[in-house]
Scaffold this active site. Structure first.
Site, PDB file in Angstrom:
ATOM      1  N   ASN A   9       1.078  -1.166  -0.411  1.00 11.63           N
ATOM      2  CA  ASN A   9       0.102   0.392   0.245  1.00 11.63           C
ATOM      3  C   ASN A   9       1.426   1.399  -0.256  1.00 11.63           C
ATOM      4  O   ASN A   9       1.540   1.863   1.400  1.00 11.63           O
ATOM      5  CB  ASN A   9      -1.031  -0.104   1.369  1.00 11.63           C
ATOM      6  CG  ASN A   9      -1.852   1.382   1.279  1.00 11.63           C
ATOM      7  OD1 ASN A   9      -2.043   2.223   0.601  1.00 11.63           O
ATOM      8  ND2 ASN A   9      -2.870   1.479   2.554  1.00 11.63           N
ATOM      9  N   TRP A  10       1.172   2.276  -1.232  1.00 17.03           N
ATOM     10  CA  TRP A  10       1.730   2.962  -1.482  1.00 17.03           C
ATOM     11  C   TRP A  10       1.356   4.250  -0.858  1.00 17.03           C
ATOM     12  O   TRP A  10       2.142   5.400  -0.361  1.00 17.03           O
ATOM     13  CB  TRP A  10       2.563   3.026  -2.972  1.00 17.03           C
ATOM     14  CG  TRP A  10       3.561   2.340  -3.284  1.00 17.03           C
ATOM     15  CD1 TRP A  10       3.152   0.694  -2.639  1.00 17.03           C
ATOM     16  CD2 TRP A  10       3.560   1.379  -4.933  1.00 17.03           C
ATOM     17  NE1 TRP A  10       4.190  -0.070  -3.776  1.00 17.03           N
ATOM     18  CE2 TRP A  10       4.322   0.818  -4.770  1.00 17.03           C
ATOM     19  CE3 TRP A  10       3.243   2.548  -5.997  1.00 17.03           C
ATOM     20  CZ2 TRP A  10       5.064   0.784  -5.861  1.00 17.03           C
ATOM     21  CZ3 TRP A  10       4.102   2.307  -7.475  1.00 17.03           C
ATOM     22  CH2 TRP A  10       4.851   1.210  -7.301  1.00 17.03           C
ATOM     23  N   HIS A  94      -9.790   1.275   4.714  1.00 20.89           N
ATOM     24  CA  HIS A  94      -8.467   1.225   5.818  1.00 20.89           C
ATOM     25  C   HIS A  94      -8.593   2.225   6.680  1.00 20.89           C
ATOM     26  O   HIS A  94      -9.276   3.271   6.720  1.00 20.89           O
ATOM     27  CB  HIS A  94      -7.367   2.027   4.401  1.00 20.89           C
ATOM     28  CG  HIS A  94      -6.018   1.953   5.070  1.00 20.89           C
ATOM     29  ND1 HIS A  94      -4.988   2.626   6.540  1.00 20.89           N
ATOM     30  CD2 HIS A  94      -4.698   0.566   4.863  1.00 20.89           C
ATOM     31  CE1 HIS A  94      -4.134   2.530   6.864  1.00 20.89           C
ATOM     32  NE2 HIS A  94      -3.592   1.164   5.814  1.00 20.89           N
ATOM     33  N   GLU A  96      -6.747   4.363   7.710  1.00 13.38           N
ATOM     34  CA  GLU A  96      -6.790   6.230   7.913  1.00 13.38           C
ATOM     35  C   GLU A  96      -8.211   6.230   6.423  1.00 13.38           C
ATOM     36  O   GLU A  96      -8.324   8.050   6.959  1.00 13.38           O
ATOM     37  CB  GLU A  96      -5.642   6.405   6.881  1.00 13.38           C
ATOM     38  CG  GLU A  96      -4.159   6.017   7.657  1.00 13.38           C
ATOM     39  CD  GLU A  96      -2.938   5.709   7.023  1.00 13.38           C
ATOM     40  OE1 GLU A  96      -2.814   5.637   5.463  1.00 13.38           O
ATOM     41  OE2 GLU A  96      -1.960   4.933   8.162  1.00 13.38           O
ATOM     42  N   GLU A 166      -5.078  -4.534  10.300  1.00 12.65           N
ATOM     43  CA  GLU A 166      -4.547  -4.255  10.640  1.00 12.65           C
ATOM     44  C   GLU A 166      -4.844  -3.339  12.404  1.00 12.65           C
ATOM     45  O   GLU A 166      -5.269  -2.784  12.460  1.00 12.65           O
ATOM     46  CB  GLU A 166      -4.354  -2.941   9.772  1.00 12.65           C
ATOM     47  CG  GLU A 166      -4.010  -3.540   8.344  1.00 12.65           C
ATOM     48  CD  GLU A 166      -3.930  -2.514   7.505  1.00 12.65           C
ATOM     49  OE1 GLU A 166      -2.429  -3.108   6.724  1.00 12.65           O
ATOM     50  OE2 GLU A 166      -4.229  -1.620   7.162  1.00 12.65           O
ATOM     51  N   SER A 212       3.603  -1.841  10.549  1.00  8.48           N
ATOM     52  CA  SER A 212       4.772  -1.951  10.633  1.00  8.48           C
ATOM     53  C   SER A 212       5.602  -3.994  10.116  1.00  8.48           C
ATOM     54  O   SER A 212       6.888  -4.214  11.141  1.00  8.48           O
ATOM     55  CB  SER A 212       4.929  -1.762  12.539  1.00  8.48           C
ATOM     56  OG  SER A 212       5.057  -0.724  12.076  1.00  8.48           O
ATOM     57  N   GLY A 234       5.256   1.316   4.403  1.00 11.29           N
ATOM     58  CA  GLY A 234       6.440   1.783   4.425  1.00 11.29           C
ATOM     59  C   GLY A 234       7.421   0.934   3.977  1.00 11.29           C
ATOM     60  O   GLY A 234       7.993   1.404   2.978  1.00 11.29           O
TER      61      GLY A 234
HETATM   62  P1  PGA Z   1       3.001   0.049   7.430  1.00 15.41           P
HETATM   63  O1  PGA Z   1       1.603  -0.036   7.198  1.00 15.41           O
HETATM   64  O2  PGA Z   1       3.851  -0.876   7.303  1.00 15.41           O
HETATM   65  O3  PGA Z   1       3.636   1.771   6.875  1.00 15.41           O
HETATM   66  O4  PGA Z   1       2.557   0.328   9.079  1.00 15.41           O
HETATM   67  C1  PGA Z   1       0.483  -0.292   7.110  1.00 15.41           C
HETATM   68  C2  PGA Z   1      -0.672  -0.309   6.540  1.00 15.41           C
HETATM   69  O5  PGA Z   1      -1.285   0.790   6.571  1.00 15.41           O
HETATM   70  O6  PGA Z   1      -1.728  -1.011   5.488  1.00 15.41           O
END
Ligand code: PGA
Length: 250
Positions: A9-10, A94, A96, A166, A212, A234
């Protein structure tokens, strides 16, 4: 045995040249590697990246879709438009999107249905806040999000859905649950799916871990019985950090 599915996921990162370069490196380095792979670039680079991944073993994903069909919806991008340029999968729900853009389970469910109706596969993200974890309600939160996100779907449609667990406190923080802790949540998510759609659907659905995950902790997480892959933020932005995770075969 479910094959592993590793997805990048960019988010809102990269420029056009960087997106094309990274996609080209991944096409080269993942050639012949026997897992399932997906990358989700920002909307504006999807078309350019589509040309690069065409004919490879990398699936093109989008990070969102509109909840409505084409028409007067300023600033939105429809499922049909994404399908038109070669997108095959969409990440929905997601955290976010849930917390920065106030997306509810109800809205996410509308988007899930919209995606599936247009022949797009779905990666449905779920996961708890740190306060939920402390309160001991992680499983209940996940169950509610699974129920809400998948409401009204048929068993057949579930073949086109992947879940990404997540924990929100783990996203971009460098913190992760232990592989055993994550696995136990994955088992409870699988049990919820079994209750809703039957044991056969639960057995076949892929449940990815996200938050992470990196080349260091990825192997132990992916070695767990109920962790069928990863949704990587990331660490998906460079081939050096993403490819090792993609190559773990357990
Ligand atoms: P992260 O993000 O690997 O940077 O923790 C994962 C995601 O939000 O899909």
């Amino acid at each position: 045995m479910r094959t592993k599915y590793v997805a990048g996921n960019w988010k809102m990162n990269m420029d056009k040249a960087g997106a094309v370069a990274l996609a080209s490196e991944l096409v080269e380095q993942l050639k012949g590697v026997d897992n399932k792979f997906m990358i989700a670039p920002p909307f504006v680079y999807l078309d350019a990246v589509a040309q690069v991944v065409k004919g490879s073993n990398i699936i093109l994903g989008a990070q969102n879709i509109a909840a409505t069909e084409n028409g007067a919806h300023t600033g939105e991008c429809s499922a049909a438009m994404l399908k038109d340029i070669g997108v095959e999968t969409v990440i929905l729900g997601h955290s976010e999107r849930r917390y920065e853009f106030y997306e509810t389970d109800k809205l996410i469910n509308i988007k899930v249905r919209m995606a599936l109706e247009h022949g797009l596969d779905v990666v449905l993200c779920i996961g708890e806040l740190y306060s939920h974890k402390v309160a001991g309600v992680t499983e209940a939160v996940c169950e509610m999000q699974v129920k809400g996100g998948l409401d009204g779907l048929t068993k057949e449609q579930l073949a086109h859905v992947t879940i990404a667990y997540e924990p929100i406190w783990a996203i971009g923080t460098g913190k992760t649950p232990t592989p055993e802790e994550a696995n136990s949540i994955h088992k409870s998510i699988r049990a919820s799916i079994s209750n809703l759609f039957g044991a056969d659907v639960a057995e076949n659905i892929k449940i990815l871990y996200g938050g992470s995950m990196n080349a260091k902790n990825g192997k132990d997480l992916l070695a767990q019985s109920d962790i069928d892959g990863g949704l990587i933020g990331g660490a998906s932005l460079k081939s050096e950090t993403f490819v090792p995770i993609c190559k773990y075969t357990v």
